[in-house]
Design a protein around this motif. Structure first.
Motif, short mmCIF file in Angstrom:
data_model
loop_
_atom_site.label_atom_id
_atom_site.label_comp_id
_atom_site.label_asym_id
_atom_site.label_seq_id
_atom_site.Cartn_x
_atom_site.Cartn_y
_atom_site.Cartn_z
N ILE A 64 -5.97 -0.69 5.21
CA ILE A 64 -6.68 -1.97 5.23
C ILE A 64 -5.64 -3.08 5.35
CG2 ILE A 64 -8.21 -3.52 3.96
CD1 ILE A 64 -9.29 -1.00 2.51
N ALA A 65 -5.70 -3.86 6.42
CA ALA A 65 -4.66 -4.87 6.64
C ALA A 65 -5.20 -6.21 7.11
CB ALA A 65 -3.62 -4.35 7.64
N ASP A 66 -6.52 -6.34 7.21
CA ASP A 66 -7.08 -7.65 7.55
C ASP A 66 -8.45 -7.80 6.90
OD1 ASP A 66 -8.85 -6.18 9.12
OD2 ASP A 66 -8.25 -7.08 11.02
N GLY A 67 -9.07 -8.96 7.14
CA GLY A 67 -10.34 -9.23 6.49
C GLY A 67 -11.45 -8.30 6.95
N ARG A 68 -11.36 -7.80 8.17
CA ARG A 68 -12.37 -6.83 8.63
C ARG A 68 -12.31 -5.56 7.80
NH1 ARG A 68 -10.64 -7.04 14.85
NH2 ARG A 68 -8.64 -7.02 13.74
N GLY A 69 -11.09 -5.16 7.41
CA GLY A 69 -10.95 -3.99 6.56
C GLY A 69 -11.52 -4.23 5.17
N ALA A 102 -17.64 -0.29 -1.99
CA ALA A 102 -16.54 -0.65 -2.88
C ALA A 102 -16.72 -2.09 -3.36
CB ALA A 102 -15.20 -0.50 -2.16
N ALA A 103 -16.07 -2.42 -4.47
CA ALA A 103 -16.16 -3.77 -5.03
C ALA A 103 -14.96 -4.62 -4.62
CB ALA A 103 -16.24 -3.70 -6.55
N GLY A 104 -14.16 -4.08 -3.70
CA GLY A 104 -13.00 -4.82 -3.22
C GLY A 104 -12.03 -3.89 -2.52
N ALA A 105 -10.88 -4.44 -2.15
CA ALA A 105 -9.87 -3.67 -1.43
C ALA A 105 -8.49 -3.93 -2.02
CB ALA A 105 -9.88 -4.03 0.05
N LEU A 106 -7.66 -2.90 -1.99
CA LEU A 106 -6.28 -2.98 -2.44
C LEU A 106 -5.40 -2.80 -1.21
CD1 LEU A 106 -4.67 -2.04 -5.59
CD2 LEU A 106 -3.93 -0.51 -3.77
N LEU A 107 -4.54 -3.77 -0.93
CA LEU A 107 -3.71 -3.78 0.28
C LEU A 107 -2.24 -3.71 -0.07
CD1 LEU A 107 -6.41 -5.53 0.90
CD2 LEU A 107 -5.16 -6.33 2.89
N GLY A 108 -1.50 -2.88 0.67
CA GLY A 108 -0.08 -2.75 0.45
C GLY A 108 0.76 -3.25 1.61
N THR A 109 0.73 -2.52 2.72
CA THR A 109 1.60 -2.83 3.85
C THR A 109 1.49 -4.28 4.28
OG1 THR A 109 1.23 -0.55 4.61
CG2 THR A 109 2.35 -2.03 6.13
N ARG A 110 0.28 -4.82 4.34
CA ARG A 110 0.07 -6.20 4.76
C ARG A 110 0.87 -7.16 3.86
NH1 ARG A 110 -0.53 -10.40 8.23
NH2 ARG A 110 1.49 -10.50 7.21
N PHE A 111 0.92 -6.88 2.55
CA PHE A 111 1.63 -7.77 1.64
C PHE A 111 3.15 -7.56 1.64
CE2 PHE A 111 -2.60 -8.32 -0.44
CZ PHE A 111 -2.65 -9.71 -0.36
N ALA A 165 -2.68 0.78 9.74
CA ALA A 165 -3.16 -0.53 10.23
C ALA A 165 -2.01 -1.50 10.49
CB ALA A 165 -4.15 -1.13 9.24
N VAL A 166 -0.78 -0.98 10.55
CA VAL A 166 0.39 -1.85 10.68
C VAL A 166 0.35 -2.69 11.97
CG1 VAL A 166 1.85 -0.11 11.81
CG2 VAL A 166 2.92 -1.88 10.38
N ASP A 167 -0.36 -2.21 13.00
CA ASP A 167 -0.48 -2.99 14.25
C ASP A 167 -1.09 -4.37 14.02
OD1 ASP A 167 -1.37 -0.08 14.39
OD2 ASP A 167 -0.70 -0.35 16.46
N LEU A 168 -1.91 -4.48 12.98
CA LEU A 168 -2.62 -5.74 12.72
C LEU A 168 -1.72 -6.79 12.06
CD1 LEU A 168 -5.95 -4.20 11.35
CD2 LEU A 168 -5.54 -5.12 13.64
N ILE A 169 -0.51 -6.40 11.70
CA ILE A 169 0.39 -7.30 10.98
C ILE A 169 1.38 -7.90 11.98
CG2 ILE A 169 2.11 -7.47 9.14
CD1 ILE A 169 0.73 -4.94 7.92
N THR A 170 1.25 -9.19 12.22
CA THR A 170 2.07 -9.83 13.26
C THR A 170 2.79 -11.08 12.78
OG1 THR A 170 0.15 -11.11 14.01
CG2 THR A 170 0.54 -8.99 15.10
N ASP A 171 2.67 -11.39 11.48
CA ASP A 171 3.32 -12.62 10.99
C ASP A 171 3.80 -12.41 9.56
OD1 ASP A 171 0.87 -12.49 9.73
OD2 ASP A 171 0.27 -14.54 10.17
N LEU A 172 4.46 -13.43 9.03
CA LEU A 172 5.08 -13.36 7.71
C LEU A 172 4.61 -14.55 6.88
CD1 LEU A 172 7.34 -11.33 6.69
CD2 LEU A 172 8.93 -13.22 7.06
N PRO A 173 3.32 -14.58 6.50
CA PRO A 173 2.78 -15.75 5.80
C PRO A 173 3.16 -15.76 4.33
CG PRO A 173 1.12 -14.07 5.92
CD PRO A 173 2.32 -13.52 6.65
N SER A 174 2.83 -16.83 3.64
CA SER A 174 2.90 -16.80 2.18
C SER A 174 1.73 -15.94 1.70
CB SER A 174 2.80 -18.20 1.60
OG SER A 174 1.45 -18.62 1.53
N ALA A 175 1.94 -15.21 0.61
CA ALA A 175 0.92 -14.29 0.13
C ALA A 175 -0.33 -15.03 -0.34
CB ALA A 175 1.48 -13.43 -0.99
#
Length: 323
Positions: free
Chosen positions: A178-183, A192-201, A292-302
């Motif tokens: 899961i790496a974006d809001g669609r996920g 589920a009651a939510g999502a836990l994201l790793g690689t994106r962060f 889902a690493v393909d969806l990660i294209t920037d380095l924002p603030s968390a």
């Protein structure tokens, strides 16, 4: 943008605004990252890993002082003792998450401190144990996720709803790929009651990663990720063999794939790995990355990322409802 529509059992229980949690990635989810995720309205979970005393002494004050919102700490259960948990509890985290190993020696201590008990599971036996132990939240981890997970695990899409049904009414967070809001929206649609994201962060301004790692994630492709034990063996890591790790491609993976026993018995090869890292011929660590690493294209603030993920999720659910 205030995303009121995404209130769930998890947000109500934990006191966070958005149904998004930071995976407590060992070492890289430091105090600054956990605080930023919490400040953004998610649940920041410090990646305390094996409970290294010096690391905890440095990072716990950073998150505790860096946010006035709920935050937590995550441990690799196979690698810790009660002392590590007790040190974390001194800082009054809202939650403690236990992953990979038997959580039972630590659950009473966590509950007695008034912290939420979050248990990550990779199969149905672990899910049943988590329910029996009275977990407040269960994380159902699919094999698409980056970093470590069960060698014989299941994909997120079929696994999460089974755990949701088994654990009800305990809230479940979906994890893995899961790496974006669609996920995030998909996780909610699965019950589920939510999502836990790793690689994106990992690809955020606050992550405790070498810049070369963040660059590799931004440039990485899901098709290049692979679950393996090779890199744990090469690094002389103590991770139990039942857990493999999804990483981006790596020269040692190409060299030793399928020859794990041979590598384990070859001290010279393991020394060569250390030498290659020291020379800069290899990145300092394997690049733990999910499919889902393909969806990660920037380095924002968390903090900004959490808000963006929530807005994307709300939009995706709204669009799905119109179809």
């Amino acid at each position: 943008m205030t995303v009121m529509a995404l209130s769930t059992a998890f947000t109500e229980l934990s006191g966070v605004q958005h149904p998004i949690a930071l995976a407590p990635m060992g070492g890289s989810a430091g105090g600054a990252l956990a605080a930023a995720v919490s400040n953004g309205g998610g649940l920041g979970l410090l990646g305390a890993g094996s409970g290294d005393r010096d690391w905890l002494a440095r990072e716990l004050p950073i998150v505790a002082e860096g946010t006035g919102k709920p935050w937590g700490v995550g441990f690799q259960t196979w690698a810790i003792d009660v002392g590590a948990v007790e040190r974390a509890l001194e800082y009054d985290p809202r939650a403690v998450m236990l992953s990979f190993g038997d959580p039972s020696p630590f659950t009473e201590r966590i509950r007695a401190a008034g912290a939420l008990l979050i248990i990550q599971v990779t199969d149905l036996e672990e899910a049943r144990q988590a329910v029996d132990l009275g977990a407040d939240v269960i994380v159902a981890q699919g094999t698409e996720g980056g970093g470590h997970g069960a060698r014989r695990g299941r994909s997120t899409l079929p696994f999460v709803p089974v755990v949701v049904d088994l654990a009800a009414p305990v809230p479940v967070l979906a994890a893995g790929g899961i790496a974006d809001g669609r996920g995030v929206a998909a996780a909610l649609a699965l019950g589920a009651a939510g999502a836990l994201l790793g690689t994106r962060f990992q690809a955020t301004a606050e992550a405790l990663v070498d810049p070369s790692i963040a660059k590799a994630i931004i440039e990485g492709r899901g098709e290049d990720t692979e679950r393996n034990r090779v890199l744990d063996i090469a690094r002389s890591s103590r991770w139990p063999s039942k857990y493999t790790a999804r990483t981006l491609g790596h020269p040692y993976l190409d060299r030793w794939r399928g020859r794990e026993a041979e590598l384990a018995a070859d001290p010279q090869a393991k020394q060569a790995y250390q030498d290659d890292v020291a020379r800069g011929d290899l990145l300092p660590l394997p690049v733990w990355a999910g499919e889902a690493v393909d969806l990660i294209t920037d380095l924002p603030s968390a903090a900004d990322l959490v808000s963006a993920l929530a807005a994307q999720a709300e939009d995706a659910l709204s669009r799905a409802g119109r179809h």
